[in-house]
Design a protein around this motif. Structure first.
Motif, short mmCIF file in Angstrom:
data_model
loop_
_atom_site.label_atom_id
_atom_site.label_comp_id
_atom_site.label_asym_id
_atom_site.label_seq_id
_atom_site.Cartn_x
_atom_site.Cartn_y
_atom_site.Cartn_z
N VAL A 4 0.85 -1.19 0.00
CA VAL A 4 0.00 0.00 0.00
C VAL A 4 0.88 1.24 0.00
N GLU A 5 0.60 2.17 -0.88
CA GLU A 5 1.34 3.42 -0.92
C GLU A 5 0.41 4.60 -0.79
N ARG A 6 0.96 5.72 -0.43
CA ARG A 6 0.19 6.95 -0.28
C ARG A 6 0.26 7.73 -1.58
N VAL A 27 2.94 5.07 3.19
CA VAL A 27 1.89 5.52 4.10
C VAL A 27 2.54 5.92 5.42
N PRO A 28 2.28 7.12 5.93
CA PRO A 28 2.92 7.56 7.17
C PRO A 28 2.38 6.81 8.39
N TRP A 99 -6.28 16.19 0.02
CA TRP A 99 -6.19 15.55 -1.30
C TRP A 99 -5.10 14.48 -1.28
N ALA A 100 -5.31 13.46 -0.48
CA ALA A 100 -4.34 12.37 -0.36
C ALA A 100 -5.08 11.11 0.04
N SER A 101 -4.51 9.98 -0.32
CA SER A 101 -5.16 8.70 -0.02
C SER A 101 -5.10 8.36 1.45
N LEU A 341 -13.92 14.08 -4.71
CA LEU A 341 -12.81 13.26 -5.15
C LEU A 341 -12.74 11.99 -4.31
N VAL A 342 -12.45 10.87 -4.96
CA VAL A 342 -12.30 9.60 -4.26
C VAL A 342 -10.95 9.00 -4.65
N PRO A 343 -10.42 8.03 -3.85
CA PRO A 343 -9.09 7.48 -4.15
C PRO A 343 -9.02 6.84 -5.53
#
Length: 343
Positions: A4-6, A27-28, A99-101, A341-343
């Motif tokens: 999984v990435e951001r 992902v943080p 605006w980020a996943s 907006l969606v991922p």
């Protein structure tokens, strides 16, 4: 094995929508008192339209990740956070960063979204709903029998102002382009064409004694006209300067000019009141009070949503990667409601 990435959208400067950058990274992890929220819906507000022009009053330096609010599910919790919060759908007012996943937030800043409320539907009611609710009930204190004027009655904030005012028993006059008039009439709103009609003259015909409240996001000459339409004891709530969105020069000057007018009008002994509304007002003085009020008011908005008193309009739902198309659509002035907006 899936890693999984951001994914985030970065605004690098005063650029066209196509020049926003899509960046990827890990992902943080949450720190003490923090949570990681997996974004399910964020949106394009008027604030971001100003930010990409460098026109938002207190935007951060470029580059940064825009995104005024979001809805998502808590994916991880840091030390000191109730573990049961993981897996909960929440909403948050962020100002930037939405605006980020995946977004790291203080756990104290998230508000649980009620069961049965969809992510996109809830998202349209976060910053727009809080803004509308607080202006209507905390500033103007609209009551049954009041007459109110809502500028931009088809917009993200305006459409919720209309619905909440009607739910409060008020009579509503709303400005909008003709394509939205039938929908406004169906709700019980008296529409005015802001492009072709003389708004002050038309309002005086509809409310000869003046209106009890005006909600004005336009600024410029409009806010002066709005002040002149108030009945004695009435309230003007100015909450933006859309008329200066495409201007050049100082981004602070339109706001400072509005604040000066508000101060002057409130000094007059005429029984009327004026406010320049900012949803972040008071946070610097008392973060805990700000959070408590935000939680209370957003819960009220979600309750109104569950009851069917409001139905936030979703203009379109687009993937985060299609941010250029989403921004163009939001800025076109052709849609009713909010671009999500969606991922």
């Amino acid at each position: 094995m899936n890693v999984v990435e951001r994914v985030e959208v970065v605004l690098p400067g005063t650029v066209e929508p196509e020049e926003l950058e899509l960046r990827r990274g890990p992902v943080p992890a949450p720190g003490p008192g923090q949570v990681v929220v997996r974004m399910e819906a964020t949106g394009v507000s008027f604030a971001e339209q100003q930010m990409r022009r460098g026109r938002y009053y207190d935007q951060p330096p470029f580059p940064f990740v825009p995104g005024y609010d979001l809805v998502g599910t808590v994916q991880a919790a840091g030390p000191g956070v109730e573990p049961g919060l993981v897996g909960t759908r929440v909403a948050a007012l962020t100002k930037t960063g939405g605006w980020a996943s995946h977004v790291v937030l203080d756990a104290a800043d998230v508000v649980e979204v009620p069961a049965g409320v969809g992510a996109a539907e809830a998202e349209t009611a976060v910053v727009n709903g809080i803004t509308a609710w607080q202006m209507l009930h905390r500033k103007a204190r609209v009551r049954p029998g009041h007459t109110v004027l809502v500028h931009g009655a088809n917009g993200g904030v305006g459409s919720l102002l209309v619905q909440l005012a009607l739910a409060a028993g008020a009579r509503v006059i709303g400005t909008a382009s003709p394509r939205h008039h039938d929908a406004l009439r169906a709700q019980g709103v008296t529409p005015i064409d802001y492009r072709t009609e003389n708004i002050p003259a038309r309002v005086r015909t509809l409310a000869p004694g003046g209106v009890d409240a005006v909600f004005d996001h336009v600024g410029g000459r409009s806010v002066t006209d709005s002040w002149g339409l108030l009945a004695r004891g009435g309230t003007l709530v100015s909450y933006g300067s859309a008329a200066t969105r495409d201007d050049t020069g100082s981004k602070q000057w339109p706001v400072l000019k509005l604040l000066g007018r508000v101060w002057m009008w409130n000094a007059l002994p005429n029984g009327r009141h004026a406010y320049f509304f900012n949803v972040w007002a008071g946070k610097a003085l008392s973060k805990n009070r700000f959070r408590a009020r935000l939680r209370t008011d957003l819960t009220q908005v979600f309750t109104a949503l569950q009851r069917g008193e409001i139905s936030p309009a979703v203009a379109a739902v687009l993937p985060l990667a299609d941010i250029a198309d989403a921004l163009r659509l939001a800025e076109s002035g052709t849609v009713s409601g909010k671009v999500v907006l969606v991922p």
